[in-house]
Design a protein around this motif. Structure first.
Motif, PDB file in Angstrom:
ATOM      1  N   LYS A   1       0.824  -1.200   0.000  1.00 39.54           N
ATOM      2  CA  LYS A   1       0.000   0.000   0.000  1.00 39.54           C
ATOM      3  C   LYS A   1       0.868   1.265   0.000  1.00 39.54           C
ATOM      4  CE  LYS A   1      -4.300   1.193   2.313  1.00 39.54           C
ATOM      5  NZ  LYS A   1      -4.996   0.993   3.601  1.00 39.54           N
ATOM      6  N   LYS A   2       1.864   1.273   0.909  1.00 41.46           N
ATOM      7  CA  LYS A   2       2.709   2.466   1.021  1.00 41.46           C
ATOM      8  C   LYS A   2       3.961   2.367   0.161  1.00 41.46           C
ATOM      9  CE  LYS A   2       0.224   4.709   4.064  1.00 41.46           C
ATOM     10  NZ  LYS A   2       0.275   4.644   5.517  1.00 41.46           N
ATOM     11  N   ARG A   3       4.201   1.203  -0.386  1.00 38.77           N
ATOM     12  CA  ARG A   3       5.362   0.946  -1.235  1.00 38.77           C
ATOM     13  C   ARG A   3       6.682   1.194  -0.502  1.00 38.77           C
ATOM     14  NH1 ARG A   3       2.762  -0.595  -5.287  1.00 38.77           N
ATOM     15  NH2 ARG A   3       4.626  -1.273  -6.344  1.00 38.77           N
ATOM     16  N   LEU A   4       6.716   0.636   0.707  1.00 37.71           N
ATOM     17  CA  LEU A   4       7.928   0.707   1.516  1.00 37.71           C
ATOM     18  C   LEU A   4       8.362  -0.728   1.818  1.00 37.71           C
ATOM     19  CD1 LEU A   4       6.721   3.388   4.096  1.00 37.71           C
ATOM     20  CD2 LEU A   4       8.368   3.759   2.237  1.00 37.71           C
ATOM     21  N   ALA A   5       9.678  -0.958   1.863  1.00 39.70           N
ATOM     22  CA  ALA A   5      10.138  -2.325   2.125  1.00 39.70           C
ATOM     23  C   ALA A   5      11.425  -2.338   2.933  1.00 39.70           C
ATOM     24  CB  ALA A   5      10.345  -3.059   0.806  1.00 39.70           C
ATOM     25  N   LYS A   6      11.649  -3.474   3.576  1.00 39.16           N
ATOM     26  CA  LYS A   6      12.889  -3.653   4.327  1.00 39.16           C
ATOM     27  C   LYS A   6      13.233  -5.138   4.367  1.00 39.16           C
ATOM     28  CE  LYS A   6      15.070  -2.946   8.792  1.00 39.16           C
ATOM     29  NZ  LYS A   6      14.922  -2.644  10.207  1.00 39.16           N
ATOM     30  N   GLN A   7      14.510  -5.436   4.241  1.00 43.19           N
ATOM     31  CA  GLN A   7      14.943  -6.815   4.470  1.00 43.19           C
ATOM     32  C   GLN A   7      15.218  -6.951   5.957  1.00 43.19           C
ATOM     33  OE1 GLN A   7      18.668  -8.324   2.701  1.00 43.19           O
ATOM     34  NE2 GLN A   7      17.704 -10.342   2.530  1.00 43.19           N
ATOM     35  N   ILE A   8      14.417  -7.751   6.627  1.00 47.04           N
ATOM     36  CA  ILE A   8      14.606  -7.897   8.066  1.00 47.04           C
ATOM     37  C   ILE A   8      15.351  -9.208   8.343  1.00 47.04           C
ATOM     38  CG2 ILE A   8      12.531  -6.545   8.612  1.00 47.04           C
ATOM     39  CD1 ILE A   8      11.147  -9.228   9.349  1.00 47.04           C
TER      40      ILE A   8
END
Lengths: 162, 83
Positions: free
Chosen positions: A118-125
């Protein structure tokens, strides 16, 4: 914008489709923008193409497709960072390491890419659980690939076709 | 690199929020306790490195000839159906 990629030639990128990764991907920390690419709608592999470097792209798969009981814990600060309001908005993608022998194709369950579509945010956790391997064999579970296509429509909707 | 000598039970503090306490030494192993806020990720260095290396290795895959993704997918499915 037009992006010249090593694997797919020149592609048109609708910038509103770009996914921001503030921290980048481990080993590629300087690259902050990615886009999901669909090469073939029949399969459940996607490409996670860097927008900042046309030569960098990863094969990814929805982690639940290969491990339906996958239950990673996303820390509060990551929920905040990725502006996650509902679990519905999130997909988890594992980076796939392709090798010619199918038995040696692995996916990284230890460090999934959490994407807020939805917000087009990502992170490799990085998960705390050692029982989620970095090299999880795609042949390990008994499910036939593709039997369950978790959130396939949502992924296709937010990806670009090539 | 800053090198500090500490006794067992003693601590060091990193900024305001992180406290590292040296708890036990057994042979070549050291147990340390870390008090840090939840938002500070703490991982063993080798895990970090392994993930980094795996990412770099995975990014080398290209799409030439019969290495197309759909081929790989079909082969995976075929092998799975045999199991």
């Amino acid at each position: 914008m037009r992006l010249s990629t090593t694997r797919f030639g020149d592609i048109d990128i609708d910038e509103s489709r770009a996914i921001m990764m503030k921290a980048g991907i481990l080993g590629f920390e300087h690259l902050k923008r990615y886009v999901l690419l669909v090469q073939d709608e029949e399969i459940l592999f996607w490409w996670f193409q860097s927008v900042d470097d046309g030569s960098v792209a990863f094969v990814v798969i929805n982690s639940f497709v290969i491990k339906p009981d996958y239950k990673p814990i996303i820390q509060d600060n990551d929920v905040e960072l990725l502006e996650i309001e509902s679990p519905e908005d999130v997909i988890l993608m594992s980076i796939v390491t392709i090798r010619s022998d199918p038995f040696r194709v692995t996916a990284n369950l230890r460090a999934p890419i959490v994407i807020n579509l939805k917000k087009r945010l990502a992170k490799q956790i990085i998960l705390d659980k050692p029982d989620y391997p970095i090299q999880y064999s795609m042949m390990d579970n008994k499910l036939i690939l593709g039997e369950e296509s978790y959130k396939k429509e949502e992924i296709i909707a937010s990806a670009l076709s090539i | 690199m800053l090198i500090l000598t500490r006794k067992l039970g003693e601590s060091i503090r990193i900024a305001d929020e992180i406290k590292v306490t040296f708890l036990e030494i057994r042979g070549k192993q050291v147990s340390i306790g870390i008090d840090a806020p939840k938002h500070v990720p703490i991982h063993r260095e080798e895990v970090y490195q392994m993930i980094q290396e795996q990412n770099i290795f995975a990014a080398q895959y290209d799409v030439l000839g019969d290495k197309k993704l759909s081929h790989i997918w079909d082969r995976l499915k075929k092998e799975k159906e045999k199991i």
